[in-house]
Design a protein around this motif. Structure first.
Motif, PDB file in Angstrom:
ATOM      1  N   LEU A 138       1.319  -1.246  -0.254  1.00  0.00           N
ATOM      2  CA  LEU A 138      -0.240   0.413  -0.502  1.00  0.00           C
ATOM      3  C   LEU A 138       1.220   0.902  -0.048  1.00  0.00           C
ATOM      4  N   ALA A 139       1.074   1.524  -1.788  1.00  0.00           N
ATOM      5  CA  ALA A 139       1.437   2.741  -1.701  1.00  0.00           C
ATOM      6  C   ALA A 139       1.537   4.094  -1.610  1.00  0.00           C
ATOM      7  N   ALA A 140       0.617   4.403  -2.418  1.00  0.00           N
ATOM      8  CA  ALA A 140       0.222   5.269  -2.567  1.00  0.00           C
ATOM      9  C   ALA A 140       0.413   6.823  -2.803  1.00  0.00           C
ATOM     10  N   ASP A 141       0.531   6.464  -0.974  1.00  0.00           N
ATOM     11  CA  ASP A 141       0.254   7.690  -0.391  1.00  0.00           C
ATOM     12  C   ASP A 141       1.861   8.601  -0.192  1.00  0.00           C
ATOM     13  N   ARG A 142       2.587   7.948  -1.398  1.00  0.00           N
ATOM     14  CA  ARG A 142       4.303   7.993  -1.013  1.00  0.00           C
ATOM     15  C   ARG A 142       4.327   9.211  -2.922  1.00  0.00           C
ATOM     16  N   LEU A 143       3.422   8.761  -2.968  1.00  0.00           N
ATOM     17  CA  LEU A 143       3.063   9.250  -4.352  1.00  0.00           C
ATOM     18  C   LEU A 143       2.707  11.248  -4.276  1.00  0.00           C
ATOM     19  N   ALA A 144       3.745  11.933  -4.845  1.00  0.00           N
ATOM     20  CA  ALA A 144       3.575  13.150  -4.764  1.00  0.00           C
ATOM     21  C   ALA A 144       3.203  14.100  -6.335  1.00  0.00           C
ATOM     22  N   PRO A 166       8.620   8.883 -15.276  1.00  0.00           N
ATOM     23  CA  PRO A 166       8.031   7.486 -15.143  1.00  0.00           C
ATOM     24  C   PRO A 166       8.737   6.957 -14.139  1.00  0.00           C
ATOM     25  N   GLN A 167       7.746   5.891 -13.553  1.00  0.00           N
ATOM     26  CA  GLN A 167       8.568   4.932 -12.333  1.00  0.00           C
ATOM     27  C   GLN A 167       8.396   4.048 -12.943  1.00  0.00           C
ATOM     28  N   ALA A 168       9.685   2.875 -12.389  1.00  0.00           N
ATOM     29  CA  ALA A 168       9.537   1.584 -12.984  1.00  0.00           C
ATOM     30  C   ALA A 168       8.831   0.505 -12.673  1.00  0.00           C
ATOM     31  N   LEU A 169       8.691  -0.773 -13.477  1.00  0.00           N
ATOM     32  CA  LEU A 169       7.502  -1.548 -13.384  1.00  0.00           C
ATOM     33  C   LEU A 169       9.259  -2.345 -11.676  1.00  0.00           C
ATOM     34  N   SER A 170       7.322  -2.713 -11.226  1.00  0.00           N
ATOM     35  CA  SER A 170       8.034  -3.271  -9.748  1.00  0.00           C
ATOM     36  C   SER A 170       6.827  -3.445  -8.821  1.00  0.00           C
ATOM     37  N   LEU A 171       7.045  -4.722  -8.016  1.00  0.00           N
ATOM     38  CA  LEU A 171       6.207  -4.531  -7.344  1.00  0.00           C
ATOM     39  C   LEU A 171       4.890  -4.065  -7.145  1.00  0.00           C
ATOM     40  N   ILE A 206       0.932   0.316  -6.727  1.00  0.00           N
ATOM     41  CA  ILE A 206       0.219   1.617  -6.653  1.00  0.00           C
ATOM     42  C   ILE A 206      -1.032   1.954  -8.080  1.00  0.00           C
ATOM     43  N   LEU A 207      -0.507   1.465  -8.819  1.00  0.00           N
ATOM     44  CA  LEU A 207      -1.651   1.330 -10.762  1.00  0.00           C
ATOM     45  C   LEU A 207      -3.123  -0.008  -9.607  1.00  0.00           C
ATOM     46  N   LEU A 208      -2.510  -0.293  -9.734  1.00  0.00           N
ATOM     47  CA  LEU A 208      -4.428  -1.037  -8.833  1.00  0.00           C
ATOM     48  C   LEU A 208      -5.112  -0.327  -7.611  1.00  0.00           C
ATOM     49  N   GLU A 209      -4.049   0.432  -6.827  1.00  0.00           N
ATOM     50  CA  GLU A 209      -4.704   1.029  -5.367  1.00  0.00           C
ATOM     51  C   GLU A 209      -5.542   1.650  -6.067  1.00  0.00           C
ATOM     52  N   LEU A 210      -4.970   3.086  -6.814  1.00  0.00           N
ATOM     53  CA  LEU A 210      -5.811   3.844  -7.117  1.00  0.00           C
ATOM     54  C   LEU A 210      -6.415   3.610  -8.558  1.00  0.00           C
ATOM     55  N   ALA A 259      -5.083   6.546 -12.459  1.00  0.00           N
ATOM     56  CA  ALA A 259      -3.943   5.625 -12.161  1.00  0.00           C
ATOM     57  C   ALA A 259      -2.629   5.486 -12.458  1.00  0.00           C
ATOM     58  N   ALA A 260      -2.563   5.390 -13.744  1.00  0.00           N
ATOM     59  CA  ALA A 260      -1.136   5.226 -14.974  1.00  0.00           C
ATOM     60  C   ALA A 260      -0.391   6.907 -15.030  1.00  0.00           C
ATOM     61  N   ALA A 261      -1.231   7.620 -14.902  1.00  0.00           N
ATOM     62  CA  ALA A 261      -0.318   8.658 -15.240  1.00  0.00           C
ATOM     63  C   ALA A 261       0.264   9.580 -14.105  1.00  0.00           C
ATOM     64  N   THR A 262      -0.472   9.090 -13.056  1.00  0.00           N
ATOM     65  CA  THR A 262       0.329   9.483 -11.899  1.00  0.00           C
ATOM     66  C   THR A 262       1.578   8.395 -11.423  1.00  0.00           C
ATOM     67  N   LEU A 263       1.726   7.938 -12.118  1.00  0.00           N
ATOM     68  CA  LEU A 263       3.088   7.118 -11.906  1.00  0.00           C
ATOM     69  C   LEU A 263       4.021   7.478 -13.251  1.00  0.00           C
ATOM     70  N   GLY A 264       3.711   7.755 -14.390  1.00  0.00           N
ATOM     71  CA  GLY A 264       3.885   8.479 -15.588  1.00  0.00           C
ATOM     72  C   GLY A 264       4.144   7.753 -16.436  1.00  0.00           C
ATOM     73  N   TRP A 265       3.565   7.019 -16.651  1.00  0.00           N
ATOM     74  CA  TRP A 265       2.955   6.031 -17.508  1.00  0.00           C
ATOM     75  C   TRP A 265       1.660   5.868 -18.647  1.00  0.00           C
ATOM     76  N   ARG A 266       2.351   5.457 -19.578  1.00  0.00           N
ATOM     77  CA  ARG A 266       1.042   5.680 -20.694  1.00  0.00           C
ATOM     78  C   ARG A 266      -0.026   4.384 -20.723  1.00  0.00           C
ATOM     79  N   LEU A 267      -0.521   4.616 -21.539  1.00  0.00           N
ATOM     80  CA  LEU A 267      -2.203   3.420 -20.854  1.00  0.00           C
ATOM     81  C   LEU A 267      -2.448   2.929 -22.796  1.00  0.00           C
TER      82      LEU A 267
END
Length: 536
Positions: free
Chosen positions: A54-60, A74-79, A84-88, A195-203
């Motif tokens: 549960l790490a979404a609170d770390r996103l600024a 963009p953040q790297a793919l990781s667990l 975070i993607l699924l949480e949000l 949610a993907a955009a918060t991580l700098g990702w595209r979909l």
């Protein structure tokens, strides 16, 4: 094998049969026993589980930055980032309690809070996640490994798929449930894109895979895994693009989804052991709208000024505070700037979330403006594609004025078509619900219809997805300006069409929505979504 004409006949018959009318509502259950509501959470017993952080609170990342994706690294793919993607997007946002009743809210909204949408991920070379197909359990924020791949792939890739459990909606809404499942899919697409955009990702929507291939790839066609349990309907596949320089992004062979020799595990739980009704027409329309792997329809790209939004609130916080308003304060008036800000967000720019939607815009809102500063109450239209405006003018009543409001931004294609106090009309049209008149404005999502589904009947689903995506934009953008929205599935379809002067089925309304100043019921307690877990 169904022909296109057979499929079209089923789609049109279903659509007409499931319209709400003044003399009768669409067929649904005659009674509801809330104590026997279907389990809102699917599980696959026996499938290995991976606990997600549960790490979404770390996103600024501020919400305003999502409109300028180049500013988000963009953040790297990781667990953790998959979590975070699924949480949000598909995760819980809160628990609610009122007396003895307790229920969960999620980041992706749902008709009646019934949540027919299930999420799956396919992980390839994602650090800390064994390669395979996973089912996401929102209640516990865990991944259940449905399939473990035999051979490791060569490059990291992440896919997200959506499915629908029709019975979850049909339990309450009967035959109209298929419509709501498709709207919920559209909302989930939007939730995933934000949610993907918060991580700098595209979909990216993977259009090169058909229904049968996707169902097989997710294990939804495995009869032995659903013995006695409600089946799931495969909807669509999305690819997460975390590295824009990755040469493999956007290249997909359906055979890659599940390599040969992969091992499946898990047994689906039964959601409703004693269903009281059956709605065979839902399976009929589902079968008629199952897509083949076909080339995507080329989209239409129009040029608009860059979107300006300065909302500094963390995107994670705003996404999780989204709610459906139950009541509105009719004493409040929405500012002109706030209204135009919301409408501007509906224009199909190639930014979040519209860059996931590669199809031509087919949904065009018609507004019932009640209380907006500087705007006369009345009906307003927003053609979201320049080329459709002449068709709408020709299809609508001949006495509509089509006047651009004074002070409306030049690039915004908004037209006042009739000036009138339409509060009582809007309330009656929306199944006599007060939210139709107490809001600042309501809208019906008018959709280009029969010419689209006549050529490709499976696009019936996609029209609802686009409408749901508009709804998700309105939900989040309303929160960003300090107000709140509510999706409305109950409205009198043809009364709305008659109001506009429409005849035939060239245009149909597939979804309605209201936006205004919410009144909060303080008797209902709000509790954290994952109170039993500490942030990881």
């Amino acid at each position: 094998m169904n022909t296109v004409s057979d499929a079209l006949a089923r789609v049109l018959a279903y659509h007409e049969r499931t319209k709400h009318r003044l003399e009768r509502y669409a067929a649904g259950p005659e009674t509801l026993d809330w104590d026997s509501q279907p389990d809102p959470f699917r599980r696959f017993e026996g499938a290995p589980a991976i606990r997600l952080p549960l790490a979404a609170d770390r996103l600024a990342t501020p919400f305003g930055a999502l409109s300028t994706p180049e500013t988000v690294t963009p953040q790297a793919l990781s667990l953790e980032t998959v979590g975070i993607l699924l949480e949000l997007s598909l995760g819980l946002s809160a628990w609610k309690e009122y007396g003895p009743d307790r229920w969960a809210l999620r980041c992706n909204p749902s008709s009646g809070n019934l949540h027919p949408t299930e999420g799956y991920v396919v992980c390839l070379s994602v650090p800390e996640v064994p390669d395979g197909v996973y089912h996401y359990v929102s209640r516990d924020h865990v991944l259940e490994q449905r399939c473990r791949f035999a051979e490791p792939p060569t490059a990291p890739r992440l896919f997200v798929a959506l499915s629908s459990i029709h019975w979850r909606e049909a339990w309450k809404y009967g035959e109209r449930a298929f419509r709501y499942c498709q709207l919920d899919t559209g909302h989930a697409i939007g939730a995933l894109r934000y949610a993907a955009a918060t991580l700098g990702w595209r979909l990216s929507w993977v259009s090169g895979i058909g229904f049968a291939e996707l169902a097989a790839g997710l294990g939804l066609d495995r009869n032995e895994d659903f013995s006695g349990a409600e089946r799931e309907e495969a909807e669509l596949l999305l690819e997460v693009i975390a590295d824009p320089e990755d040469a493999n992004s956007g290249k997909f062979d359906p055979s890659e989804l599940v390599p040969p020799g992969s091992a499946w595990s898990g047994q689906a739980n039964v959601l409703d052991p004693h269903p009281m009704y059956r709605w065979p027409i839902i399976e009929e329309v589902a079968e008629a709208t199952r897509a083949l792997a076909t080339p995507p329809e080329p989209g239409v790209i129009e040029t608009y000024p860059p979107r300006r939004t300065d909302c500094p609130e963390p995107a994670a916080a705003l996404i999780r505070q989204r709610r459906s308003a139950q009541h509105f304060d009719r004493r409040e008036v929405l500012s002109t700037a706030g209204f135009y800000h919301l409408l501007d967000a509906l224009l199909p720019r190639r930014i979040t979330p519209w860059d996931v939607w590669n199809l031509t815009p087919r949904v065009h809102p018609v507004f019932f403006v009640h209380r907006v500063e500087g705007l006369e109450p009345g009906l307003y239209a927003l053609p979201r594609r320049t080329a459709i405006e002449p068709e709408l003018r020709a299809a609508f009543r001949s006495d509509f004025s089509w006047t651009k409001p004074a002070g409306c931004p030049e690039h915004l294609p908004l037209f006042r078509i009739a000036e009138a106090d339409c509060g009582k009309l809007s309330r009656a049209l929306h199944c006599h619900q007060a939210i139709g008149s107490d809001c600042a404005f309501a809208l019906g999502m008018l959709t280009e219809f029969e010419p689209i589904v006549a050529a490709q009947p499976w696009r019936y689903r996609e029209l609802f997805w686009e409408a749901g995506l508009l709804g998700q934009v309105l939900y989040l953008e309303a929160e960003a300006v300090g107000i709140r929205g509510t999706g409305i599935g109950c409205y009198f379809d043809d009364v709305f069409h008659d109001l506009l002067g429409l005849s035939g089925r060239a245009f149909q309304s597939l979804y309605h929505f209201t936006v205004g100043f919410p009144l909060t019921d303080t008797r209902i307690l709000t509790l954290p979504p994952y109170a039993g877990r500490d942030p990881d």
